[in-house]
Design a protein around this motif. Structure first.
Motif, PDB file in Angstrom:
ATOM      1  N   ARG A 102       8.590  -2.280   2.581  1.00 21.49           N
ATOM      2  CA  ARG A 102       9.503  -3.413   2.705  1.00 21.49           C
ATOM      3  C   ARG A 102       9.572  -3.943   3.884  1.00 21.49           C
ATOM      4  O   ARG A 102       9.964  -5.066   3.944  1.00 21.49           O
ATOM      5  N   LEU A 103       9.496  -3.182   4.869  1.00 22.35           N
ATOM      6  CA  LEU A 103       9.592  -3.436   6.271  1.00 22.35           C
ATOM      7  C   LEU A 103       8.144  -4.365   6.704  1.00 22.35           C
ATOM      8  O   LEU A 103       8.424  -4.906   7.988  1.00 22.35           O
ATOM      9  N   GLY A 104       7.249  -4.191   6.041  1.00 23.48           N
ATOM     10  CA  GLY A 104       6.022  -4.741   6.249  1.00 23.48           C
ATOM     11  C   GLY A 104       5.020  -3.926   6.848  1.00 23.48           C
ATOM     12  O   GLY A 104       4.114  -4.075   7.517  1.00 23.48           O
ATOM     13  N   CYS A 105       4.883  -2.616   6.129  1.00 20.15           N
ATOM     14  CA  CYS A 105       3.953  -1.583   6.643  1.00 20.15           C
ATOM     15  C   CYS A 105       3.138  -1.322   5.394  1.00 20.15           C
ATOM     16  O   CYS A 105       3.569  -1.107   4.292  1.00 20.15           O
ATOM     17  N   VAL A 106       1.825  -1.110   5.345  1.00 23.49           N
ATOM     18  CA  VAL A 106       1.100  -0.252   4.632  1.00 23.49           C
ATOM     19  C   VAL A 106       1.164   1.224   4.672  1.00 23.49           C
ATOM     20  O   VAL A 106       1.155   1.783   5.582  1.00 23.49           O
ATOM     21  N   CYS A 107       1.702   1.683   3.572  1.00 28.95           N
ATOM     22  CA  CYS A 107       2.143   3.244   3.631  1.00 28.95           C
ATOM     23  C   CYS A 107       1.254   4.005   2.506  1.00 28.95           C
ATOM     24  O   CYS A 107       0.817   3.748   1.369  1.00 28.95           O
TER      25      CYS A 107
END
Length: 252
Positions: A57-62
């Motif tokens: 949700r912060l803008g990272c691919v996890c």
């Protein structure tokens, strides 16, 4: 998928040797940094999914996954070696790095306990920009090819209780060569990882861009208390948000 908090979530499998790793890939709409999560021995990816969703949700691919011998794996846990674990995390890292939205120069790793140990080893094999570890474990190099479950716990404990220099084992040597950003989160009442082991790691990180160490008061190694879990989640998410924001400002 729509909206700033929208996340794609896909179940995937990765072949390693003759084994299959089961994982979950979470990705936002915009190309961003990637984070690999490595769970602890005896755990599974479920313990990381909440943190991964927060970072997505912060803008990272996890990417979270189950090490062989755990959860959906059909491997015998009692036969899994540390080399097997390292092969698993390299395969998981490579899968994350291949995702079209991932900036390969901005990949971080989050490891817990044994997962933290594997994360340290990974930094010597793959480019890692951010390294976050909760209660990271330390092991002697002896019996590297012995199944992890069959290592002599007395020998491992004695090794952890002694101070070691940066070149004492593979993990500490990797720490000494690491030049990215590091976060270590300790548990005040950790019954598995003595303070000496953590101090050896801290001393080994001599070339880092930044080093942060946090202690969660009253927490045990497993950290079952929801209050402690919330503290850790806040620490981890806040640190990664700070790191990612700083990297974006640097390259703007």
């Amino acid at each position: 998928m729509s909206g700033p908090d929208a996340i794609d979530r896909d179940s995937v499998s990765i072949a390693v040797d003759d084994q299959k790793l089961v994982g979950t890939l979470l990705r936002p709409e915009v190309p961003v940094p990637g984070f690999l999560f490595i769970h602890g021995w005896g755990g599974d990816q479920e313990e990381d999914l909440g943190h991964a969703e927060a970072l997505a949700r912060l803008g990272c691919v996890c990417f979270t996954f189950d090490l062989r011998g755990h959860a959906g794996s059909d491997a015998d846990k009692n036969q899994v070696t540390r080399q097997d674990g390292l092969d698993d995390v390299m395969a998981a890292y490579d899968h994350l790095a291949r995702q079209p939205l991932v900036d390969r120069s901005a990949i971080g790793v989050v490891g817990t306990s044994y997962g933290g140990y594997l994360a340290m080893l990974l930094t010597a094999r793959r480019p890692v920009r951010w390294l976050a570890m909760r209660v990271p474990a330390l092991y002697p190099d002896d019996q590297w090819d012995t199944p992890k479950a069959k290592l002599d716990k007395t020998v491992v404990r004695a090794y952890r209780e002694r101070p070691h220099g940066p070149g004492a084992d593979r993990a500490l040597a990797a720490c000494a060569a690491f030049s990215g950003d590091v976060l270590i989160v300790e548990s005040e009442r950790d019954e598995q990882i003595p303070r000496e082991a953590l101090l050896s790691m801290q001393a080994a990180f001599r070339r880092t861009n930044s080093f942060s160490r946090r202690i969660i008061p009253g927490a045990t190694h497993a950290m079952r208390d929801p209050k402690h879990q919330r503290i850790y989640s806040t620490l981890l998410t806040g640190w990664i948000e700070e790191m990612v924001r700083a990297s974006r400002l640097t390259y703007r």
